[in-house]
Enzyme design. Structure first.
Site, PDB file in Angstrom:
ATOM      1  N   SER A 106      31.206  38.885  42.077  1.00 55.98           N
ATOM      2  CA  SER A 106      31.910  40.016  41.501  1.00 55.98           C
ATOM      3  C   SER A 106      33.345  40.043  42.016  1.00 55.98           C
ATOM      4  O   SER A 106      33.593  39.999  43.225  1.00 55.98           O
ATOM      5  CB  SER A 106      31.188  41.320  41.877  1.00 55.98           C
ATOM      6  N   GLY A 107      34.297  40.104  41.093  1.00 56.69           N
ATOM      7  CA  GLY A 107      35.702  40.100  41.458  1.00 56.69           C
ATOM      8  C   GLY A 107      36.329  38.731  41.465  1.00 56.69           C
ATOM      9  O   GLY A 107      37.501  38.592  41.835  1.00 56.69           O
ATOM     10  N   THR A 111      35.529  37.996  33.890  1.00 59.69           N
ATOM     11  CA  THR A 111      35.912  38.718  32.680  1.00 59.69           C
ATOM     12  C   THR A 111      37.271  38.255  32.170  1.00 59.69           C
ATOM     13  O   THR A 111      37.469  38.083  30.953  1.00 59.69           O
ATOM     14  CB  THR A 111      35.927  40.225  32.952  1.00 59.69           C
ATOM     15  N   ASN A 162      35.682  44.739  43.019  1.00 64.85           N
ATOM     16  CA  ASN A 162      36.451  44.386  41.824  1.00 64.85           C
ATOM     17  C   ASN A 162      36.845  45.668  41.113  1.00 64.85           C
ATOM     18  O   ASN A 162      36.035  46.574  40.947  1.00 64.85           O
ATOM     19  CB  ASN A 162      35.601  43.490  40.900  1.00 64.85           C
ATOM     20  N   SER A 165      34.928  45.457  37.227  1.00 63.82           N
ATOM     21  CA  SER A 165      33.645  44.765  37.329  1.00 63.82           C
ATOM     22  C   SER A 165      32.785  45.067  36.113  1.00 63.82           C
ATOM     23  O   SER A 165      32.609  46.217  35.712  1.00 63.82           O
ATOM     24  CB  SER A 165      32.910  45.206  38.603  1.00 63.82           C
ATOM     25  N   SER A 166      32.240  44.006  35.512  1.00 62.27           N
ATOM     26  CA  SER A 166      31.346  44.175  34.359  1.00 62.27           C
ATOM     27  C   SER A 166      30.007  44.704  34.858  1.00 62.27           C
ATOM     28  O   SER A 166      29.322  44.031  35.638  1.00 62.27           O
ATOM     29  CB  SER A 166      31.157  42.841  33.629  1.00 62.27           C
ATOM     30  N   GLY A 389      28.266  38.943  38.467  1.00 59.27           N
ATOM     31  CA  GLY A 389      28.178  37.991  39.563  1.00 59.27           C
ATOM     32  C   GLY A 389      27.182  38.428  40.621  1.00 59.27           C
ATOM     33  O   GLY A 389      26.622  39.530  40.601  1.00 59.27           O
ATOM     34  N   GLU A 391      25.648  39.929  43.793  1.00 55.19           N
ATOM     35  CA  GLU A 391      26.041  41.157  44.482  1.00 55.19           C
ATOM     36  C   GLU A 391      25.160  41.376  45.709  1.00 55.19           C
ATOM     37  O   GLU A 391      23.941  41.124  45.673  1.00 55.19           O
ATOM     38  CB  GLU A 391      25.928  42.364  43.551  1.00 55.19           C
TER      39      GLU A 391
END
Length: 934
Positions: A106-107, A111, A162, A165-166, A389, A391
């Site tokens: 994540s981050g 995306t 992030n 973050s999605s 991602g 986590e």
């Protein structure tokens, strides 16, 4: 720059450390030089710059990579992967759909990478010729690009790692037609983190759309949505923090391009504002359990505002949240029980999550209906997978378990497709290969989803038992049932019940508290019934009234249907996604986060090294350096490159040929098809010619071709050899194109000359044809006139003859007969007068005896003796005698009687001559006069 390590045959820990250190130093040096993309074998490594770099993603750079003859020779870039997938769809040896798996923590920038790829395809996959098709293509591309800000506004949020973050996974399918033009797309989503609507971790935010409407609404919209300046909402933490994603106008414009008009947008934002006011409803604990909990004094206004914005009645909304409806017994008796304060908060949160989840799914369906192309209009697709991602937070629950489970499946897909498949394929094709050890995450997947007992099965079983869940009891069951798994751990120092799963990217501790409740995701039926009574048109569309629809809480008789849990639904959708990925040719982009703080020009080696080891990049680099990434079957290889035999000299088998027959021991194929072996030899003999053509005079030492190996069924080669073969193929096609062009020009000139020479002949032939047609028409007209005149002349002659016959008969009838008659004649006349009607009937009957029998009948009626009919001649001409006045002619052959009262104007003539007739047709005319009394 392509990171590769050559010369290693055994993958030992010392070598692994050396490779990791080399890769780490290379990535750090390139990152500090603002070079953020690096090739690592078959994988593109993308480092997050944590700063805007506009010139790195300009349309001019996109066109440069698209127009390059060999994009692999340019600098590594995300556009290289995009162009490779696009060319593979366009002219691949084995045309299959393509997919790009964008993975990372994540981050790390997944995306943004997916967004750049979509912009790239929108630019390069649009080359229509006509203006109308150009406008259609532009509209489709704009809608596809506009789906990004809408999906990010409603599905992304700011987390600890992030800012964008999605909080859901999406698989975007870009649809291409036969001309490789972008004609549409579809979006498939996975596991929206809807709990974020009502619960946010410390220093995190809710979904972007809530902050956008609070910051970007106009004054009139604030009054309409009850969002005054400086209003505080419980579900809107950190409102003072401003991000780049808080752009309300961009979202509204994108929604407008997707077909969502302004009134519908206002309706959506009004519902979202109602959810914010719903979160401000706080309940006070009731002293009497039999009485429902009442909202606090400062929350009564929020109840009224939320009910108004959601189109609900205030008392009905409050009653639905306060009181629980229970159905029990065989008669399904209904009981109402006041809920305690905690349950009131849970029901309020459930109502908000239900509305937001339905709204998100509706937006996805609207986007798909706007950008999806007809099934018959597209043939191939390029898939972009942007999934959450890996986590690991201080407090991890069911959402993090599902997210990390999805990352484990994607890592296994990468291992199975590239690492494990390569080694197994080399062994099956009888190629010498030193096996490389790699990290296999199958034990971790067995722990999470294995059969018959796994973490998912135990959690689902707790949901099916329908009993109050206990966090400690669930922890004990997991540790007892899965004690033998090497990927299961336990933190004995933790005060809260939890268990540890050792993932490929590191261990993660999951709390068991609330795990079963989140997996059930219960939706009380009275909440759905409440929303079905809403006066808001949007909510009425999201919650249609359907009596056949039943919720999970409603039992059907005494038996309960299997509970469809969050884990089971997510597992099914993930399996479907992997089936799509397995049917495509995958490409991998590994996004790496240089540091956890999101700072530019900061490279933390420990964090980057852990990510490199977790995603298997070290093994990928080693296998790519030692192996052959390109594998083509013999049949496809021959079909695509058999035209290269045109480049082979005709004396290649002689002593001056580039390769003697004995010079290719390692190239000798083991194909079962004997017909492919000579073709493969001929194609491989052309490789030195291709190498010498491409090499410069000073590079004679490097003119030897890259090794190519033929296995049992496939040809193995490196990327450089594939480029060499493609260049040779393009050269042959160019030569063939020139021959075709020259032949066509010669043919066109000859054809034009023949057309000029034939023009005069054609004109003369046309004139002759017109003249001939005119003569034919005149001849046909003359023939018609002639035939008509002949028919008229014949008819007139017949009529004249008949009239003459009539005149002769009259003359004979008026002539004086003999006064004396013999007795025989008297008897004959009496018989004729008496029996002639019967004879006529028998003679003229259609059905009956033949002509000869009819003659006998006539003779019998007339009582004539059996003599020759020609020996009788009877003629009478008495004017005052009734009956037959005259019988003329000798009856020979067939006899036909003609009555004077016949409807015919003239006496009939027998159409068919009798076989007994000699002299032609004979006629007997009988004229009836008044009878004479004998």
């Amino acid at each position: 720059m392509c990171v590769c390590v050559c010369g290693l045959s055994i993958f030992e820990p010392e070598f692994a450390k050396g490779i990791s250190a080399s890769v780490l130093r290379c990535l750090q040096a390139r990152y500090m030089a603002d070079t953020f993309y690096t090739n690592a074998g078959c994988t593109l490594v993308a480092l997050n710059p944590f700063k805007p770099v506009p010139q790195l993603y300009s349309p001019e750079l996109m066109r440069e990579y698209h127009a390059a003859p060999q994009p692999q020779k340019l600098k590594p870039h995300v556009f290289t992967v995009g162009e490779q997938t696009y060319r593979n769809v366009k002219s691949l040896i084995e045309p299959v759909n393509q997919s790009i798996v964008v993975s990372g923590e994540s981050g790390a920038g997944k995306t943004w990478t997916s967004r750049c790829l979509m912009k790239f395809y929108a630019v390069v996959a649009a080359s229509p010729t006509s203006w109308e098709s150009h406008k259609i293509a532009e509209r489709i591309e704009q809608r596809i690009l506009n789906s990004n800000p809408v999906m990010e506004a409603f599905g992304n949020a700011c987390t600890l790692r992030n800012n964008n973050s999605s909080r859901f996974g999406k698989f975007i399918q870009l649809q291409l037609n036969r001309a490789q033009q972008l004609v549409g797309a579809t979006v498939q989503t996975y596991l929206l983190e809807k709990t974020r609507v009502v619960c946010q971790a410390f220093s995190e935010r809710n979904f972007h759309i809530f902050y956008q409407i609070c910051k970007g609404a106009s004054e009139d919209e604030r009054l309409q949505w009850h969002l005054p300046e400086g209003a505080a909402f419980s579900w809107l933490p950190n409102p003072e923090r401003s991000l780049e994603e808080d752009c309300f106008e961009v979202t509204r414009e994108a929604m407008l391009h997707l077909g969502i008009d302004t009134p519908t947008q206002s309706n959506i934002f009004k519902v979202l504002a109602g959810l914010l006011h719903l979160g401000n409803i706080q309940f006070a604990a009731s002293e009497d359990e039999a009485q429902p909990c009442q909202p606090m004094d400062d929350a009564k206004c929020s109840v009224r505002t939320a009910a108004s914005l959601l189109g609900l009645q205030e008392d009905v909304l409050l009653k639905t949240v306060q009181i629980r409806t229970i159905r029990a017994g065989r008669q399904q008796q209904v009981f109402q029980k006041p809920c305690p304060r905690a349950e009131c908060d849970t029901r309020r949160d459930c109502l908000a999550k239900l509305i937001y989840a339905r709204l998100f799914d509706w937006l996805v369906s609207v986007i798909n209906s706007s950008i999806c192309a007809d099934t018959n209009s597209w043939t191939t697709f390029i898939g972009l997978l942007d999934v959450y991602g890996f986590e690991s937070f201080p407090n991890n629950s069911l959402e993090q378990l599902c997210i990390n489970y999805a990352n484990e499946k994607l890592q296994q897909h990468f291992v199975a497709h590239y690492l494990r498949a390569q080694q197994e394929e080399y062994a099956a094709e009888d190629l010498e290969w030193s096996f490389i050890s790699y990290q296999d995450n199958q034990p971790c997947l067995d722990l999470i989803e294995g059969s018959p007992i796994s973490i998912c099965s135990l959690i689902n079983e707790e949901c099916r038992l329908n009993r109050p869940s206990s966090a400690a009891q669930l922890q004990t069951r997991i540790e007892t049932a899965l004690a033998g798994s090497p990927c299961l751990g336990h933190n004995k120092l933790s005060r809260e019940p939890s268990f540890i799963v050792v993932h490929y990217a590191g261990p993660v501790r999951y709390h068991t508290g609330g795990l079963v409740e989140k997996n059930k995701d219960p939706i009380p039926p009275e909440l759905t019934g409440l929303l079905q009574q809403s006066q808001d048109p949007l909510l009425l569309g999201l919650f249609p009234t359907n009596p056949k629809e039943k919720t999970q809480e409603e039992p059907s008789g005494q038996s309960r249907a299997p509970v469809l849990t969050v884990v089971s639904k997510f597992k099914a959708s993930l399996e479907q996604l992997l089936q799509v990925l397995h049917s495509t040719t995958p490409h991998y982009i590994r996004c790496i986060k240089p540091n956890s703080q999101g700072q530019a020009q900061t490279f933390v080696q420990e964090e980057v090294l852990s990510q490199l080891e977790a995603c298997g990049l070290v093994e990928t680099i080693h296998i790519s350096a030692a192996g052959f990434p390109i594998r083509v079957s013999h049949q496809n290889f021959v079909e695509r490159y058999k035209l290269l035999r045109r480049l082979r000299p005709r004396t290649s088998s002689g002593p001056h040929g580039p390769y003697p027959a004995k010079g290719l021991p390692e190239w000798c194929p083991h194909a079962k098809e004997a017909t492919l072996e000579p073709l493969l030899h001929d194609i491989l003999h052309t490789l030195p010619v291709l190498t010498q053509t491409k090499a410069t005079p000073g590079d004679l030492a490097e003119a030897m071709p890259t090794p190519v190996h033929c296995g049992r069924t496939k040809v193995f080669m490196a990327d450089s050899m594939l480029e060499l073969l493609e260049c040779g193929r393009a050269q042959v096609l160019e030569q063939c194109a020139r021959c075709i062009q020259s032949g066509w020009r010669r043919h066109r000139q000859r054809k034009q000359e023949r057309q000029r020479q034939a023009a005069i002949l054609i004109q003369a032939a046309i004139r002759s044809w017109l003249t001939r047609k005119r003569i034919q028409r005149l001849h046909a007209a003359a023939t018609v006139i002639k035939r008509t005149w002949q028919k008229w002349r014949i008819r007139m002659a017949c009529l004249a003859a008949e009239e003459l016959d009539d005149v002769e008969e009259k003359h004979l009838s008026q002539a004086p007969g003999s006064l004396s008659t013999s007795p025989l004649q008297t008897k004959l006349l009496e018989a004729v007068i008496r029996l002639w009607p019967l004879g006529l009937v028998l003679t003229n009957t259609a059905m009956g005896v033949g002509s000869f029998q009819r003659k006998l009948v006539v003779w019998a009626c007339l009582q004539l003796p059996r003599g020759s009919p020609s020996s009788y001649t009877v003629q009478t001409a008495q004017q005052d005698q009734a009956g037959v006045t005259s019988i003329r002619a000798m009856p020979q052959g067939s006899i036909k009687f003609h009555c004077k009262k016949s409807p015919l104007r003239y006496a009939d003539i027998c159409p068919e001559p009798s076989p007994y007739s000699v002299t032609g047709f004979n006629q007997i005319l009988l004229e009836r006069h008044r009878l004479i009394h004998m």
